[in-house]
Design a protein around this motif. Structure first.
Motif, PDB file in Angstrom:
ATOM      1  N   ARG A 184       0.836  -1.211   0.000  1.00 58.35           N
ATOM      2  CA  ARG A 184       0.000   0.000   0.000  1.00 58.35           C
ATOM      3  C   ARG A 184       0.867   1.255   0.000  1.00 58.35           C
ATOM      4  N   ALA A 185       1.922   1.236   0.804  1.00 58.81           N
ATOM      5  CA  ALA A 185       2.810   2.400   0.881  1.00 58.81           C
ATOM      6  C   ALA A 185       3.478   2.647  -0.474  1.00 58.81           C
ATOM      7  N   ASP A 186       3.897   1.554  -1.148  1.00 60.83           N
ATOM      8  CA  ASP A 186       4.519   1.697  -2.471  1.00 60.83           C
ATOM      9  C   ASP A 186       3.532   2.282  -3.474  1.00 60.83           C
ATOM     10  N   VAL A 187       2.301   1.780  -3.452  1.00 64.89           N
ATOM     11  CA  VAL A 187       1.270   2.281  -4.371  1.00 64.89           C
ATOM     12  C   VAL A 187       0.977   3.749  -4.078  1.00 64.89           C
ATOM     13  N   THR A 188       0.863   4.093  -2.819  1.00 68.66           N
ATOM     14  CA  THR A 188       0.601   5.479  -2.424  1.00 68.66           C
ATOM     15  C   THR A 188       1.733   6.385  -2.888  1.00 68.66           C
ATOM     16  N   ALA A 189       2.965   5.921  -2.738  1.00 62.34           N
ATOM     17  CA  ALA A 189       4.116   6.726  -3.159  1.00 62.34           C
ATOM     18  C   ALA A 189       4.100   6.956  -4.665  1.00 62.34           C
ATOM     19  N   LEU A 190       3.654   5.965  -5.418  1.00 62.34           N
ATOM     20  CA  LEU A 190       3.588   6.119  -6.872  1.00 62.34           C
ATOM     21  C   LEU A 190       2.509   7.116  -7.290  1.00 62.34           C
ATOM     22  N   MET A 191       1.488   7.239  -6.474  1.00 56.94           N
ATOM     23  CA  MET A 191       0.373   8.125  -6.813  1.00 56.94           C
ATOM     24  C   MET A 191       0.629   9.578  -6.428  1.00 56.94           C
ATOM     25  N   LEU A 192       1.586   9.818  -5.560  1.00 55.92           N
ATOM     26  CA  LEU A 192       1.880  11.188  -5.141  1.00 55.92           C
ATOM     27  C   LEU A 192       2.603  11.921  -6.259  1.00 55.92           C
ATOM     28  N   PRO A 193       2.324  13.234  -6.400  1.00 57.72           N
ATOM     29  CA  PRO A 193       3.038  13.992  -7.440  1.00 57.72           C
ATOM     30  C   PRO A 193       4.519  14.084  -7.088  1.00 57.72           C
ATOM     31  N   GLU A 194       5.299  14.194  -8.163  1.00 61.93           N
ATOM     32  CA  GLU A 194       6.738  14.342  -7.959  1.00 61.93           C
ATOM     33  C   GLU A 194       7.008  15.642  -7.214  1.00 61.93           C
ATOM     34  N   PRO A 195       7.890  15.599  -6.244  1.00 64.12           N
ATOM     35  CA  PRO A 195       8.217  16.855  -5.552  1.00 64.12           C
ATOM     36  C   PRO A 195       8.922  17.804  -6.524  1.00 64.12           C
ATOM     37  N   THR A 196       8.543  19.049  -6.471  1.00 64.17           N
ATOM     38  CA  THR A 196       9.170  20.037  -7.357  1.00 64.17           C
ATOM     39  C   THR A 196      10.517  20.426  -6.782  1.00 64.17           C
ATOM     40  N   ALA A 197      11.412  20.623  -7.692  1.00 57.57           N
ATOM     41  CA  ALA A 197      12.763  20.973  -7.267  1.00 57.57           C
ATOM     42  C   ALA A 197      12.756  22.399  -6.722  1.00 57.57           C
ATOM     43  N   ILE A 198      13.368  22.571  -5.610  1.00 57.71           N
ATOM     44  CA  ILE A 198      13.464  23.897  -5.013  1.00 57.71           C
ATOM     45  C   ILE A 198      14.786  24.494  -5.474  1.00 57.71           C
ATOM     46  N   ARG A 199      14.655  25.654  -6.136  1.00 55.36           N
ATOM     47  CA  ARG A 199      15.859  26.304  -6.620  1.00 55.36           C
ATOM     48  C   ARG A 199      16.418  27.220  -5.551  1.00 55.36           C
ATOM     49  N   ARG A 200      17.668  27.160  -5.469  1.00 57.93           N
ATOM     50  CA  ARG A 200      18.341  28.045  -4.515  1.00 57.93           C
ATOM     51  C   ARG A 200      18.871  29.250  -5.315  1.00 57.93           C
TER      52      ARG A 200
END
Length: 126
Positions: A107-123
């Motif tokens: 379930r955790a793996d499936v949930t992780a696949l469904m979450l949007p990719e984290p956006t890269a934070i630019r410094r």
């Protein structure tokens, strides 16, 4: 195997099946080696499990073990069987828990696949 414990045989038949005299069965009962069930008329009724136990007692006494030794052996055998049942029960619990852990990991793996990719934070260097 509840059927093995069903009272089937009166003392005469049980004695024949076990290869002993009925008086021997009474003595064994007095010493606690076997505990037949009783009918409503107080007749001793032996099960197949009792007959198997009587056969084991015969084997042990034929090997020269006295009744005190037989009692001790049967006690240890009973304890060992209890431990085996306990171990089987624990193995079943471990299998159920392992299955549950696997289910939760999936379930955790499936949930992780469904979450949007984290956006890269630019410094931003100033």
């Amino acid at each position: 195997m509840e059927d093995r414990n069903r009272p089937l045989y009166m003392i005469g038949v049980a004695a024949k099946l076990a290869g002993v005299h009925p008086q021997t069965l009474r003595i064994y009962e007095q010493k606690g080696l076997v505990t037949p069930q009783r009918s409503s008329g107080n007749t001793r009724m032996y099960s197949q499990a009792d007959i198997d136990r009587l056969e084991l007692i015969n084997e042990l006494t034929a090997e020269g073990i006295n009744l005190a030794g037989v009692i001790r052996i049967l006690d240890l055998k009973g304890r060992l069987e209890e431990r085996d049942e306990e171990i089987d029960s624990l193995h079943k619990k471990v299998r159920r828990l392992a299955d549950r852990v696997h289910e939760l990991e999936t379930r955790a793996d499936v949930t992780a696949l469904m979450l949007p990719e984290p956006t890269a934070i630019r410094r931003i260097d100033r």
